[in-house]
Design an enzyme around this catalytic site. Structure first.
Site, mmCIF file in Angstrom:
data_model
loop_
_atom_site.group_PDB
_atom_site.id
_atom_site.type_symbol
_atom_site.label_atom_id
_atom_site.label_comp_id
_atom_site.label_asym_id
_atom_site.label_seq_id
_atom_site.Cartn_x
_atom_site.Cartn_y
_atom_site.Cartn_z
ATOM 1 N N ARG A 50 0.833 -1.213 0.000
ATOM 2 C CA ARG A 50 0.000 0.000 0.000
ATOM 3 C C ARG A 50 0.865 1.260 0.000
ATOM 4 O O ARG A 50 0.523 2.255 -0.647
ATOM 5 C CB ARG A 50 -0.956 -0.003 1.201
ATOM 6 C CG ARG A 50 -1.966 1.140 1.132
ATOM 7 C CD ARG A 50 -3.049 1.012 2.181
ATOM 8 N NE ARG A 50 -2.521 1.136 3.529
ATOM 9 C CZ ARG A 50 -3.244 0.960 4.632
ATOM 10 N NH1 ARG A 50 -4.523 0.650 4.553
ATOM 11 N NH2 ARG A 50 -2.691 1.081 5.816
ATOM 12 N N LYS A 149 -2.668 7.119 1.250
ATOM 13 C CA LYS A 149 -2.367 7.377 2.664
ATOM 14 C C LYS A 149 -1.250 8.414 2.685
ATOM 15 O O LYS A 149 -0.076 8.095 2.866
ATOM 16 C CB LYS A 149 -1.971 6.064 3.364
ATOM 17 C CG LYS A 149 -2.272 6.082 4.855
ATOM 18 C CD LYS A 149 -2.262 4.698 5.445
ATOM 19 C CE LYS A 149 -2.132 4.732 6.957
ATOM 20 N NZ LYS A 149 -3.190 5.414 7.672
ATOM 21 N N GLU A 182 -16.151 6.252 5.808
ATOM 22 C CA GLU A 182 -15.368 5.562 6.836
ATOM 23 C C GLU A 182 -15.250 6.496 8.021
ATOM 24 O O GLU A 182 -15.931 7.521 8.066
ATOM 25 C CB GLU A 182 -13.986 5.190 6.295
ATOM 26 C CG GLU A 182 -13.180 6.396 5.842
ATOM 27 C CD GLU A 182 -11.740 6.063 5.460
ATOM 28 O OE1 GLU A 182 -11.256 4.987 5.809
ATOM 29 O OE2 GLU A 182 -11.116 6.920 4.824
#
Ligand code: PXG
Length: 289
Positions: A50, A149, A182
């Site tokens: 990721r 991220k 989320e």
């Protein structure tokens, strides 16, 4: 504590980066939060993958191969005698000039900190937590994609401040269409009629690694898992609700925007998944040696 910066270890007090690093000046960089349990780094490959996907999305060249990065993470844990802990992996755009052009940054910087994390008080895991929906919505895919991220976490920080102002620890963030995306640092799940539902990634959720593990654990239990758009109504009327994240692990939610969810206590499927997750963390991962 010894902190890894660009291939060298520094004492905590000497672990510093330049004020000209674009990670500081512009939030230009990417990061990962990883856990170690019982002398193993949990889901390290997934986190490293990721990190490189996030970097690719922002055209950031990480100055290490994924294999070298994996070794650096394990080495940092070893150097700090970590058996159970939290690893913060940061890659910044590096030192540049004033002005936001990343082309002026010659080389990205890699920082690895191995320490401890305690996101929520233990009683919340026992009794469940109360959360609220906040006004700050998740970023649009067409802006800073929520799947990245990145070091630019202001979207989530604003929502966290709104949660704190409301007297709670975590908040539901909706997307621009009003669907549940989320929470500020956790993915959200609901249980309804024995099935598990979580917002799809296109709703604006991070590709949560804990989320993925929980989906696999539920499927292995014979529970049907669906990725579907959820509204606040669906959350209020769920039988159970919980959040997932590397830091939080699995935390039950018992009240949302003043509505009691289910029985008001952590539900049976939530408890089963918590037990399975804890068992998995104790038995799998990249050994620290
Ligand atoms: N959504 C967001 C926005 C996150 O930042 C998650 C979901 C859960 O993803 P993982 O892959 O961890 O299951 C995150 C991760 C912190 C902290 O310092 C935040 C996260 C992880 C670890 C620590 O608050 N968020």
């Amino acid at each position: 504590m010894k902190v890894y910066i660009d291939g060298k270890f520094y004492d905590e007090a000497k672990a510093k980066i330049s004020v000209f690093d674009h990670g500081l000046l512009y939030g230009d960089g990417v990061f990962e939060g990883i856990r170690a349990y019982h002398g193993r780094v949990f889901k390290l490959k997934e986190h490293i993958d990721r990190l490189y996907y996030s970097a690719k999305a922002i055209l950031l060249t990480i100055p290490l191969t994924p294999e070298e990065m994996t070794r650096a993470v394990v080495a940092t844990c070893k150097k700090n005698g970590i058996r159970d802990g939290y690893i913060r992996l940061v890659v910044t755009r590096g030192i540049g000039t004033l002005g936001l052009n990343p082309n002026r940054c010659k080389r990205g910087s890699v920082i690895i900190i191995a320490g401890k994390i305690q996101l929520y008080p233990p009683e919340l895991y026992e009794n469940g937590m109360e959360i609220v929906t906040v006004p700050t919505t998740r970023n649009l895919h067409s802006a800073v994609n929520p799947a990245i991220k990145s070091l630019n976490y202001l979207n989530n920080i604003l929502a966290k401040i709104e949660a704190n102002t409301a007297g709670v620890e975590e908040a539901i963030m909706l997307n621009a269409e009003g669907y549940v995306a989320e929470c500020t640092g956790d993915n959200l799940f609901v249980v309804k009629a024995g099935q598990l539902h979580t917002p799809p990634l296109y709703a604006g959720a991070l590709y949560g690694i804990t989320r993925g593990v929980v989906m696999e654990l539920a499927a292995a239990e014979g529970v049907k898992v669906s990725e579907t758009n959820l509204t606040r109504y669906d959350v209020f009327n769920a039988d159970e609700c919980f959040l997932t994240g590397t830091g939080a692990e699995i935390i039950p939610v018992v009240k949302v925007d003043g509505r009691v969810v289910g029985t008001g206590k952590p539900g049976p499927l939530t408890r089963t998944l918590v037990a399975k997750y804890h068992a998995l963390t104790q038995t799998s991962g990249e050994p620290i040696r």
